[in-house]
Design a protein around this motif. Structure first.
Motif, PDB file in Angstrom:
ATOM      1  N   PHE A  14       8.556   8.230 -11.487  1.00  0.00           N
ATOM      2  CA  PHE A  14       8.114   7.672 -12.972  1.00  0.00           C
ATOM      3  C   PHE A  14       7.868   9.035 -13.652  1.00  0.00           C
ATOM      4  CE2 PHE A  14       6.818   3.761 -10.911  1.00  0.00           C
ATOM      5  CZ  PHE A  14       7.804   2.953 -11.689  1.00  0.00           C
ATOM      6  N   VAL A  17       5.679  11.146 -11.287  1.00  0.00           N
ATOM      7  CA  VAL A  17       5.104  10.559 -10.248  1.00  0.00           C
ATOM      8  C   VAL A  17       6.140  10.114  -9.484  1.00  0.00           C
ATOM      9  CG1 VAL A  17       3.637   8.396  -9.730  1.00  0.00           C
ATOM     10  CG2 VAL A  17       3.158   9.869 -11.792  1.00  0.00           C
ATOM     11  N   ALA A  19       6.859   7.229  -6.878  1.00  0.00           N
ATOM     12  CA  ALA A  19       6.287   5.954  -6.605  1.00  0.00           C
ATOM     13  C   ALA A  19       7.140   5.325  -5.255  1.00  0.00           C
ATOM     14  CB  ALA A  19       6.436   4.987  -7.530  1.00  0.00           C
ATOM     15  N   PRO A  38      -2.716   1.323   0.613  1.00  0.00           N
ATOM     16  CA  PRO A  38      -3.815   1.114  -0.300  1.00  0.00           C
ATOM     17  C   PRO A  38      -3.334   1.121  -1.721  1.00  0.00           C
ATOM     18  CG  PRO A  38      -3.347   3.444   0.509  1.00  0.00           C
ATOM     19  CD  PRO A  38      -2.437   2.547   1.335  1.00  0.00           C
ATOM     20  N   ASN A  39      -4.259   0.903  -2.857  1.00  0.00           N
ATOM     21  CA  ASN A  39      -3.747   0.736  -3.961  1.00  0.00           C
ATOM     22  C   ASN A  39      -3.119   1.997  -4.664  1.00  0.00           C
ATOM     23  OD1 ASN A  39      -6.937  -0.738  -4.031  1.00  0.00           O
ATOM     24  ND2 ASN A  39      -5.360  -1.900  -5.145  1.00  0.00           N
ATOM     25  N   GLY A  40      -1.873   1.535  -5.123  1.00  0.00           N
ATOM     26  CA  GLY A  40      -1.368   2.642  -5.858  1.00  0.00           C
ATOM     27  C   GLY A  40      -0.240   3.258  -4.730  1.00  0.00           C
ATOM     28  N   ALA A  41      -0.093   2.588  -3.658  1.00  0.00           N
ATOM     29  CA  ALA A  41       0.723   2.857  -2.603  1.00  0.00           C
ATOM     30  C   ALA A  41       2.142   2.888  -3.115  1.00  0.00           C
ATOM     31  CB  ALA A  41       0.421   2.486  -1.458  1.00  0.00           C
ATOM     32  N   GLY A  42       2.584   1.929  -3.812  1.00  0.00           N
ATOM     33  CA  GLY A  42       3.868   1.691  -4.359  1.00  0.00           C
ATOM     34  C   GLY A  42       4.510   0.387  -3.737  1.00  0.00           C
ATOM     35  N   LYS A  43       3.700  -0.413  -3.478  1.00  0.00           N
ATOM     36  CA  LYS A  43       4.156  -1.796  -2.921  1.00  0.00           C
ATOM     37  C   LYS A  43       4.787  -2.588  -3.843  1.00  0.00           C
ATOM     38  CE  LYS A  43      -0.040  -2.895  -1.687  1.00  0.00           C
ATOM     39  NZ  LYS A  43      -0.708  -1.853  -2.154  1.00  0.00           N
ATOM     40  N   THR A  44       4.288  -2.751  -5.054  1.00  0.00           N
ATOM     41  CA  THR A  44       4.951  -3.518  -6.007  1.00  0.00           C
ATOM     42  C   THR A  44       6.085  -2.912  -6.734  1.00  0.00           C
ATOM     43  OG1 THR A  44       2.582  -4.332  -6.818  1.00  0.00           O
ATOM     44  CG2 THR A  44       4.176  -4.635  -8.440  1.00  0.00           C
ATOM     45  N   THR A  45       5.919  -1.713  -6.540  1.00  0.00           N
ATOM     46  CA  THR A  45       7.360  -0.924  -7.179  1.00  0.00           C
ATOM     47  C   THR A  45       8.416  -0.909  -6.253  1.00  0.00           C
ATOM     48  OG1 THR A  45       5.745   0.890  -7.863  1.00  0.00           O
ATOM     49  CG2 THR A  45       8.086   1.341  -7.518  1.00  0.00           C
ATOM     50  N   GLN A  86       2.151 -10.186  -8.727  1.00  0.00           N
ATOM     51  CA  GLN A  86       0.835  -9.899  -8.305  1.00  0.00           C
ATOM     52  C   GLN A  86      -0.188 -10.384  -9.469  1.00  0.00           C
ATOM     53  OE1 GLN A  86       0.191  -5.885  -7.366  1.00  0.00           O
ATOM     54  NE2 GLN A  86      -2.026  -5.954  -7.189  1.00  0.00           N
ATOM     55  N   GLU A 178       0.999  -9.960  -2.939  1.00  0.00           N
ATOM     56  CA  GLU A 178      -0.596 -10.407  -2.702  1.00  0.00           C
ATOM     57  C   GLU A 178      -0.641 -11.919  -3.400  1.00  0.00           C
ATOM     58  OE1 GLU A 178      -3.284  -7.888  -4.137  1.00  0.00           O
ATOM     59  OE2 GLU A 178      -1.904  -5.996  -3.805  1.00  0.00           O
ATOM     60  N   HIS A 210      -3.348  -7.351   0.967  1.00  0.00           N
ATOM     61  CA  HIS A 210      -4.283  -6.241   1.386  1.00  0.00           C
ATOM     62  C   HIS A 210      -5.224  -6.877   2.592  1.00  0.00           C
ATOM     63  CE1 HIS A 210      -4.148  -3.146  -1.232  1.00  0.00           C
ATOM     64  NE2 HIS A 210      -3.935  -3.929  -2.353  1.00  0.00           N
TER      65      HIS A 210
ATOM     66  N   ARG C 296       5.254  -4.875 -16.237  1.00  0.00           N
ATOM     67  CA  ARG C 296       4.094  -4.004 -16.267  1.00  0.00           C
ATOM     68  C   ARG C 296       4.594  -2.536 -16.514  1.00  0.00           C
ATOM     69  NH1 ARG C 296      -1.033  -4.059 -12.426  1.00  0.00           N
ATOM     70  NH2 ARG C 296       0.080  -3.534 -10.749  1.00  0.00           N
TER      71      ARG C 296
HETATM   72  N1  LIG Z   1       6.168   1.357 -14.723  1.00  0.00           N
HETATM   73  C1  LIG Z   1       5.508   2.127 -14.307  1.00  0.00           C
HETATM   74  N2  LIG Z   1       5.436   3.545 -14.992  1.00  0.00           N
HETATM   75  C2  LIG Z   1       4.771   4.581 -14.536  1.00  0.00           C
HETATM   76  N3  LIG Z   1       4.237   4.612 -13.265  1.00  0.00           N
HETATM   77  C3  LIG Z   1       4.200   3.424 -12.715  1.00  0.00           C
HETATM   78  C4  LIG Z   1       4.855   2.380 -13.187  1.00  0.00           C
HETATM   79  N4  LIG Z   1       4.520   1.383 -12.287  1.00  0.00           N
HETATM   80  C5  LIG Z   1       3.905   1.854 -11.170  1.00  0.00           C
HETATM   81  N5  LIG Z   1       3.758   3.116 -11.510  1.00  0.00           N
HETATM   82  C6  LIG Z   1       2.884   3.980 -10.594  1.00  0.00           C
HETATM   83  O1  LIG Z   1       3.479   3.967  -9.495  1.00  0.00           O
HETATM   84  C7  LIG Z   1       2.395   4.100  -8.230  1.00  0.00           C
HETATM   85  C8  LIG Z   1       2.595   2.734  -7.311  1.00  0.00           C
HETATM   86  O2  LIG Z   1       2.184   1.714  -8.164  1.00  0.00           O
HETATM   87  P1  LIG Z   1       2.328   0.201  -7.594  1.00  0.00           P
HETATM   88  O3  LIG Z   1       1.983  -0.739  -8.500  1.00  0.00           O
HETATM   89  O4  LIG Z   1       3.631   0.080  -6.906  1.00  0.00           O
HETATM   90  O5  LIG Z   1       1.305   0.267  -6.396  1.00  0.00           O
HETATM   91  P2  LIG Z   1       0.753  -0.921  -5.544  1.00  0.00           P
HETATM   92  O6  LIG Z   1       0.904  -0.451  -4.105  1.00  0.00           O
HETATM   93  O7  LIG Z   1       1.396  -2.241  -5.925  1.00  0.00           O
HETATM   94  O8  LIG Z   1      -0.957  -1.000  -5.704  1.00  0.00           O
HETATM   95  P3  LIG Z   1      -1.837  -2.349  -5.617  1.00  0.00           P
HETATM   96  O9  LIG Z   1      -2.291  -2.612  -4.384  1.00  0.00           O
HETATM   97  O10 LIG Z   1      -3.133  -1.705  -6.688  1.00  0.00           O
HETATM   98  O11 LIG Z   1      -1.104  -3.267  -6.393  1.00  0.00           O
HETATM   99  C9  LIG Z   1       1.244   4.151  -9.041  1.00  0.00           C
HETATM  100  O12 LIG Z   1       0.842   5.400  -9.076  1.00  0.00           O
HETATM  101  C10 LIG Z   1       1.523   3.669 -10.448  1.00  0.00           C
HETATM  102  O13 LIG Z   1       0.542   4.213 -11.443  1.00  0.00           O
END
Ligand SMILES: Nc1ncnc2c1ncn2[C@@H]1O[C@H](COP(=O)(O)OP(=O)(O)OP(=O)(O)O)[C@@H](O)[C@H]1O
Ligand SMILES: [Mg+2]
Lengths: 256, 292, 296
Positions: A14, A17, A19, A38-45, A86, A178, A210, C296
């Motif tokens: 991104f 970033v 991800a 951990p949070n922000g690791a990139g799982k949802t991505t 999520q 989650e 988590h 999102r």
């Molecule tokens: N649409 C987007 N645009 C820009 N950055 C994004 C976008 N989606 C996610 N990110 C960034 O990518 C990184 C990974 O986010 P992601 O949501 O995949 O984390 P996660 O592992 O699911 O965290 P959590 O446990 O909090 O759900 C984060 O730094 C987030 O800010």
């Protein structure tokens, strides 16, 4: 290779970033594969990339041997891939029944004209879908609430509705982002049973969670992600005791 | 009976016509398309029918068919660019479309009669014809709500990401909603042409757009009853009291502000919801009673 | 000939900039399309006219117009948008609500003016025409250009150089994050709406002077032109709106000069359509116009 999901050197940026970076994973059918980090690791991505809701920057995604890297999201869903969100996304004012019924979209075949005029074929199909939805709702123990608006349900029930909706598509792979967040122990134990049942039916399951006890109890194989990179994989026990994984969690300021 | 019809006939006709336009607006909103194009699509239908009748002596039935067809076709063409836009951008694009049709109607004097309007259209559509069309469209809207089309529209409107994750091709379904909306607008535009002797480009301008939007916002955007009730109340209101008629625009303005702020789902949908909730509560109470 | 048209276009463009900047500022900060902005503009023109015909000097009319339009704009935010923002359906709701506000304001103006076109008295602004390098420019045009320029500079200074402006930009960037750092978003919205309304009011006075015709429906075309400008410049982008307003002013004077009269609007809005298709985020914008809702 026996089907399921295969990620090859998957990457997503991104702007600045990163991800996801060089992620290799496989999610075989009939098993529950865990994805932690951990949070922000990139799982949802990862889920968004697999389901086509985000465009892939590099690498490829295979589903049952088919390349779906650049397929449109709705086509990926029609190929048999379902997900939950999520942050729960239901139609809050619609009933549980209606929320589940939309899940059958890809199995509805009555013609548009038949539906427009509500010819018997379309009415029959709607009735059949309603019956199937009710059966599903019954299986999840919410039959008594079927006509109630989904927005008024407890958190745990809402998560169940999301899973039912995903199951209505009859997926071969289901990505659960989650699924027990915000649930109490009883609810989460029930959910574990449900997920086990799905795997027993031969579906491939990717479970993001988590709650480490939950992951350990369910997952045959676990991947750990940090900063978009895989830092460990293997059996749940091995991954959770890996110092690199512990370090990643401890280093995270938001660790729960 | 006859005198009753003389007094209320024109209002009934107005209601039936406006109901059609309201349903056209309702359909796109239901499918989550933020379009304000109904005015332009109705103009296209009306002028197609009117021009065919006045300049080429085409039979009205064919004219109505052609008007419906042109409305549908224009909507389909428009749905392609709209599919690439979202929310306010769709609203702006369709507003621009209304403006384009309006300007072209005024400019193409040879064809449309320009600002003077198109005159001498045979008045062949009366209350029975309008009633038949209104009933047919109401039935279709009701049917849509009870089959997979309505379910798909609903999930797209509520959350596109969810719709996509369930295998819905959003552009295709929104194109369907748009085409249906165009067909209805074209049909009722053509009916309007054959109902009123003359067409004038400004009929299909801003006040048209605001009126159709008001019917749907006031009545509700979900159930079939929304447009039925919204159109009825907003058309009858000015007839009830003189001050209301004299301040029609003011009343519409205040109602829009009040309804969207305090009854955002519209009067009919809110009432239906309340009724539904009461029924659920009674049922749960009865179930609890039985358990005891 | 073309040079003369371009000069006229720049002057008009300056006025458009005043109108569109406020429109865009509001969109940028709340993602709300305020369709009552045209009515606020009209109210400004009426205020100045009312002041002048009642013996007040033009400068007083100008200031009163800015003040009243600013307050009107704040009132619109309070009455029409604040509640919607809490319920979260502001994208659709704000359009409906602001159409309602616009109808109300226009009806009031219609009642006051008796549906007439009103005009400033003949000697409100001295008629003086200068010849510079073969181009004709009137004192009024000079005044319009100067006023527009001065107001834009003041606004830019406010937004980019003051603590209030910093807060506005913070809320525009991310309202929730700004709130966490202690910014009161409602105060920021009030300031933004006041500024937007005041600029629109000023634009209304300048347009009223330039065409010497003030009418309760005069805001409508400007609202539509405002759309073209903010789409061309990029929704939410201040420099974009500025650039687009000047470009649009010039393009419009050229189309009016060289196209058949009835066709200018059709061409302008066809242009808007094309921009939306080819470059939905505008010249300097970065908003993604085709983003999935709910993603999102
Ligand atoms: N649409 C987007 N645009 C820009 N950055 C994004 C976008 N989606 C996610 N990110 C960034 O990518 C990184 C990974 O986010 P992601 O949501 O995949 O984390 P996660 O592992 O699911 O965290 P959590 O446990 O909090 O759900 C984060 O730094 C987030 O800010
Ligand atoms: Mg996540």
């Amino acid at each position: 290779m026996t089907g399921g999901l295969e990620l090859r050197a998957l990457g997503k940026r991104f702007g600045g970033v990163v991800a996801a970076d060089d992620v290799n994973m496989s999610v075989p059918p009939g098993r529950i594969t865990g994805l932690i980090g951990p949070n922000g690791a990139g799982k949802t991505t990862i889920v968004n990339l697999v389901t086509g809701m985000l465009s892939v920057s590099s690498g490829s995604i295979l589903f049952d041997g088919r390349d779906i890297t650049h397929a449109p999201a709705h086509a990926i869903a029609r190929a048999g891939l379902a997900r939950t969100f999520q942050n729960i996304r239901l139609m809050p004012e619609a009933s549980i029944l209606d929320n589940v019924m939309v899940g059958f979209h890809r199995h509805e075949t009555s013609g548009l004209l038949a539906a427009l005029l509500r010819l018997p074929a379309a009415a029959r199909e709607t009735r059949a879908m309603r019956d199937r939805a009710m059966a599903l709702i019954g299986r999840f123990g919410l039959a008594a609430l079927a006509d109630h608006p989904a927005g008024g349900l407890s958190y745990g029930h809402q998560r169940r509705v999301e899973i039912m909706r995903a199951l209505a598509t009859d997926p071969r792979l289901i990505l659960l982002d989650e699924p027990v967040a915000g649930m109490n122990d009883v609810e989460s134990a029930e959910m574990a049973e449900v997920i086990r049942g799905l795997a027993a039916e031969g579906r491939a399951i990717l479970l993001i969670e988590h709650d480490m006890r939950f992951v350990t109890g369910l997952c045959a194989h676990v991947y750990a992600l940090d900063g978009g990179r895989l830092i460990a994989e293997g059996s749940a026990r091995a991954v959770l005791s890996d110092p690199v994984v512990i370090e990643a969690y401890l280093g995270s300021p938001l660790d729960a | 009976m006859a005198s009753l019809y003389n007094a209320w006939g024109p209002i009934l006709d107005l209601y039936l016509l406006q109901l059609g336009f309201a349903f056209s607006q309702y359909l796109v909103l239901r499918a989550g398309v933020f379009s304000l194009a109904t005015a332009a699509l109705a103009a296209i239908g009306a002028y197609t029918a009117g021009i065919l009748a006045v300049k080429h002596g085409v039979h009205p039935a064919l004219g109505i068919l052609a008007g419906t067809g042109m409305g549908t076709a224009a909507a389909l063409v428009l749905s392609w660019p709209l599919a690439r836009l979202r929310g306010v951008y769709q609203a702006i694009a369709t507003l621009a479309f209304v403006q384009i049709v309006l300007s072209l109607n005024i400019w193409a004097e040879g064809l449309t009669g320009g600002a003077m309007g198109l005159m001498n259209i045979p008045r062949v559509v009366g209350t029975p014809g309008l009633l038949a069309a209104a009933v047919a469209v109401t039935y279709i809207i009701w049917a849509i709500g009870r089959t997979r089309i309505g379910r798909t529209f609903d999930v797209i409107r509520e959350n596109e990401a969810v719709a996509v994750s369930l295998g819905v091709s959003v552009p295709r379904w929104q194109a369907l909603a748009f085409a249906l909306s165009g067909a209805i607008a074209g049909l009722f535009g053509a009916l309007e042409a054959f109902h009123s002797y003359a067409l004038d480009p400004n009929i299909f301008g801003f006040s048209f757009l605001i009126a159709t939007l008001s019917y749907v916002v006031f009545g509700g955007r979900k159930s079939v009853l929304g447009p039925l009730v919204g159109t009825a109340v907003l058309i009858l209101l000015p007839e009830l009291a003189r001050p209301l008629a004299e301040n029609r625009v003011l009343v519409y303005g205040l109602l829009l502000i009040l309804v969207i702020n305090f009854l955002p789902r519209g009067v009919a949908d809110t009432l239906l919801d309340a009724w539904h909730r009461r029924r659920l509560a009674r049922r749960s109470a009865a179930a609890a009673e039985a358990l005891r | 000939m073309i040079a003369q048209q371009l000069l006229n276009g720049i002057v008009v463009g300056g006025v458009y900039a005043l109108f569109a900047l406020g429109f865009n500022l509001v969109f940028g900060i709340q993602r709300i399309l305020n369709l009552a902005h045209g009515a606020v503009f009209m109210a400004g023109a009426f205020t100045a006219w009312y002041t002048v015909v009642n013996g007040g000097p033009l400068w007083l009319g100008f200031l009163l117009a800015m003040a009243l339009s600013g307050c009107l704009s704040v009132l619109i935010e309070l009455v029409c948008f604040r509640r919607l923002r809490r319920t979260g359906d502001e994208e659709f709701g704000a359009i409906i609500s602001s159409i309602g506000a616009s109808l109300v304001i226009m009806t009031i103006a219609q009642r006051i003016s008796g549906t007439r076109i009103v005009r400033f008295p003949f000697d409100t602004f001295p008629i003086q025409i200068y010849q510079v390098a073969g181009l004709r420019i009137s004192l009024l045009q000079l005044f319009m250009a100067a006023a527009a320029f001065a107001l834009v500079v003041v606004m830019a200074w406010f937004v980019y150089r003051t603590p209030w402006g910093r807060r506005i930009r913070a809320v525009t960037e991310n309202a929730r994050a700004a709130m966490l750092t202690g910014v009161n978003p409602n105060a920021v919205y009030r300031q933004t709406y006041f500024m937007a309304g005041a600029l629109a009011g000023a634009a209304g006075v300048l347009v009223g002077l330039a065409f010497n015709s003030i009418h309760y429906m005069m805001g409508e075309p400007y609202l539509l032109f405002g759309f073209v400008i903010i789409i061309l410049g990029g929704l939410g982008s201040i420099p974009g709106a500025l650039l687009a307003a000047l470009l649009f002013g010039m393009m419009q004077t050229l189309t009016i000069a060289f196209l058949p009269t009835g066709l200018t609007n059709a061409v302008i809005f066809l242009g808007l359509f094309l921009i939306l298709l080819l470059r939905p985020h505008g010249l300097l914008g970065r908003e993604e116009a085709g983003q999935l809702r709910g993603r999102r």
